[in-house]
Scaffold this motif. Structure first.
Motif, PDB file in Angstrom:
ATOM      1  N   THR A  21      -8.578 -21.369   5.050  1.00 58.14           N
ATOM      2  CA  THR A  21      -8.929 -21.276   3.631  1.00 58.14           C
ATOM      3  C   THR A  21     -10.199 -20.461   3.457  1.00 58.14           C
ATOM      4  O   THR A  21     -10.277 -19.606   2.568  1.00 58.14           O
ATOM      5  CB  THR A  21      -9.114 -22.690   3.040  1.00 58.14           C
ATOM      6  OG1 THR A  21      -7.882 -23.396   3.205  1.00 58.14           O
ATOM      7  CG2 THR A  21      -9.491 -22.634   1.578  1.00 58.14           C
ATOM      8  N   ALA A  24      -9.389 -16.849   3.835  1.00 57.68           N
ATOM      9  CA  ALA A  24      -8.667 -16.325   2.669  1.00 57.68           C
ATOM     10  C   ALA A  24      -9.631 -16.096   1.496  1.00 57.68           C
ATOM     11  O   ALA A  24      -9.548 -15.067   0.811  1.00 57.68           O
ATOM     12  CB  ALA A  24      -7.551 -17.284   2.264  1.00 57.68           C
ATOM     13  N   VAL A  25     -10.533 -17.031   1.256  1.00 60.72           N
ATOM     14  CA  VAL A  25     -11.513 -16.881   0.173  1.00 60.72           C
ATOM     15  C   VAL A  25     -12.412 -15.683   0.447  1.00 60.72           C
ATOM     16  O   VAL A  25     -12.696 -14.885  -0.451  1.00 60.72           O
ATOM     17  CB  VAL A  25     -12.336 -18.176  -0.020  1.00 60.72           C
ATOM     18  CG1 VAL A  25     -13.517 -17.945  -0.951  1.00 60.72           C
ATOM     19  CG2 VAL A  25     -11.458 -19.303  -0.549  1.00 60.72           C
ATOM     20  N   THR A  26     -12.852 -15.532   1.689  1.00 63.08           N
ATOM     21  CA  THR A  26     -13.712 -14.409   2.054  1.00 63.08           C
ATOM     22  C   THR A  26     -12.999 -13.079   1.831  1.00 63.08           C
ATOM     23  O   THR A  26     -13.592 -12.136   1.290  1.00 63.08           O
ATOM     24  CB  THR A  26     -14.181 -14.538   3.523  1.00 63.08           C
ATOM     25  OG1 THR A  26     -14.877 -15.780   3.669  1.00 63.08           O
ATOM     26  CG2 THR A  26     -15.102 -13.395   3.917  1.00 63.08           C
ATOM     27  N   ARG A  27     -11.725 -13.005   2.200  1.00 63.05           N
ATOM     28  CA  ARG A  27     -10.947 -11.780   1.961  1.00 63.05           C
ATOM     29  C   ARG A  27     -10.841 -11.479   0.468  1.00 63.05           C
ATOM     30  O   ARG A  27     -10.998 -10.347   0.027  1.00 63.05           O
ATOM     31  CB  ARG A  27      -9.542 -11.906   2.555  1.00 63.05           C
ATOM     32  CG  ARG A  27      -9.444 -11.553   4.018  1.00 63.05           C
ATOM     33  CD  ARG A  27      -7.990 -11.388   4.485  1.00 63.05           C
ATOM     34  NE  ARG A  27      -7.139 -12.530   4.165  1.00 63.05           N
ATOM     35  CZ  ARG A  27      -7.036 -13.626   4.910  1.00 63.05           C
ATOM     36  NH1 ARG A  27      -7.722 -13.740   6.021  1.00 63.05           N
ATOM     37  NH2 ARG A  27      -6.228 -14.612   4.554  1.00 63.05           N
ATOM     38  N   LYS A  28     -10.550 -12.512  -0.319  1.00 60.78           N
ATOM     39  CA  LYS A  28     -10.360 -12.330  -1.758  1.00 60.78           C
ATOM     40  C   LYS A  28     -11.664 -11.986  -2.477  1.00 60.78           C
ATOM     41  O   LYS A  28     -11.699 -11.110  -3.331  1.00 60.78           O
ATOM     42  CB  LYS A  28      -9.750 -13.596  -2.365  1.00 60.78           C
ATOM     43  CG  LYS A  28      -9.459 -13.477  -3.840  1.00 60.78           C
ATOM     44  CD  LYS A  28      -8.819 -14.743  -4.399  1.00 60.78           C
ATOM     45  CE  LYS A  28      -8.585 -14.580  -5.885  1.00 60.78           C
ATOM     46  NZ  LYS A  28      -8.104 -15.806  -6.505  1.00 60.78           N
ATOM     47  N   GLN A  29     -12.756 -12.678  -2.130  1.00 57.97           N
ATOM     48  CA  GLN A  29     -14.031 -12.506  -2.835  1.00 57.97           C
ATOM     49  C   GLN A  29     -14.894 -11.393  -2.247  1.00 57.97           C
ATOM     50  O   GLN A  29     -15.807 -10.918  -2.908  1.00 57.97           O
ATOM     51  CB  GLN A  29     -14.830 -13.816  -2.809  1.00 57.97           C
ATOM     52  CG  GLN A  29     -14.145 -15.004  -3.435  1.00 57.97           C
ATOM     53  CD  GLN A  29     -14.028 -14.880  -4.943  1.00 57.97           C
ATOM     54  OE1 GLN A  29     -14.852 -14.265  -5.597  1.00 57.97           O
ATOM     55  NE2 GLN A  29     -12.993 -15.458  -5.501  1.00 57.97           N
ATOM     56  N   ALA A  54      -4.986 -23.079  -7.924  1.00 59.17           N
ATOM     57  CA  ALA A  54      -3.919 -22.068  -7.899  1.00 59.17           C
ATOM     58  C   ALA A  54      -2.730 -22.518  -8.746  1.00 59.17           C
ATOM     59  O   ALA A  54      -2.133 -21.705  -9.473  1.00 59.17           O
ATOM     60  CB  ALA A  54      -3.485 -21.786  -6.461  1.00 59.17           C
ATOM     61  N   ARG A  89     -15.528 -14.573 -14.704  1.00 58.01           N
ATOM     62  CA  ARG A  89     -14.070 -14.459 -14.927  1.00 58.01           C
ATOM     63  C   ARG A  89     -13.763 -14.122 -16.385  1.00 58.01           C
ATOM     64  O   ARG A  89     -12.943 -13.252 -16.672  1.00 58.01           O
ATOM     65  CB  ARG A  89     -13.391 -15.774 -14.516  1.00 58.01           C
ATOM     66  CG  ARG A  89     -11.917 -15.823 -14.795  1.00 58.01           C
ATOM     67  CD  ARG A  89     -11.103 -15.160 -13.710  1.00 58.01           C
ATOM     68  NE  ARG A  89      -9.693 -15.401 -13.969  1.00 58.01           N
ATOM     69  CZ  ARG A  89      -8.815 -14.448 -14.213  1.00 58.01           C
ATOM     70  NH1 ARG A  89      -9.166 -13.193 -14.162  1.00 58.01           N
ATOM     71  NH2 ARG A  89      -7.560 -14.737 -14.465  1.00 58.01           N
TER      72      ARG A  89
END
Length: 181
Positions: A21, A24-29, A54, A89
């Motif tokens: 997780t 994944a957060v690091t990739r997205k952010q 999600a 956001r």
């Protein structure tokens, strides 16, 4: 809270169940948010919140209505990280500056429809879901559905976890969000 109680985990130091997780957060952010690094101490909480969040994003509520629910929770529960993150956001969604300001300070929204979802969210929290007919009818009269009412409950649940956990861990606002603090 002391960082020793809620450490800023890295991919190397985090419990194994939190690492996918976190990646994944690091990739997205593009970075690992401190809040995620601290919540990683409980992979169940971190993964549970992100899964619920999600799911909330897939509801039939429109994006501004979802963000209204989230910001209502963030303001009500005093989660400075959530306020900054969801101000960013809302800005990305092109939300009206007056709407953003009102959501940040819990005041009457200049958009009647979004104010209806804000009021419904607050009523659902205050009554533990036992909203009266007048409150429900007012929500429905603004174009929302019975399904949306239940989706608001999903948002309340997800962002209760997030706001309470973020406050407990006292994670600071990351530099990437400082302009929205």
């Amino acid at each position: 809270m002391s960082a020793s109680v809620f450490p800023d985990h890295t991919l190397e130091s985090a419990p194994a169940a939190a690492r996918p997780t976190m990646e994944a957060v690091t990739r997205k952010q593009g970075y690992l948010p401190t809040a995620v690094a601290r919540l990683a101490l409980s992979p169940e909480l971190l993964n549970g919140f992100l899964k619920m969040s999600a799911l909330f994003e897939t509801t039939t509520l429109d994006p501004l209505s979802r963000e209204t629910v989230i910001m209502t929770m963030a303001d009500r529960n005093g989660c400075h990280i959530c306020v900054a993150m969801h101000t960013a956001r809302l800005t990305a969604l092109g939300a009206d500056a007056g709407v953003i300001a009102a959501l940040r300070d819990g005041s009457l929204l200049p958009d009647e429809r979004l104010e209806a979802v804000r009021q419904f969210t607050l009523a659902a929290i205050e009554t533990s879901g036992a909203v009266d007919d007048e409150t429900l009818q007012s929500f429905l009269a603004h174009g929302y559905t019975s399904r949306n009412a239940l989706e608001v409950v999903l948002g309340i649940g997800a962002y209760t976890m997030s706001t309470l956990a973020n406050r407990m861990t006292a994670a600071p606002i990351d530099p990437q969000l400082a302009q929205f603090a």
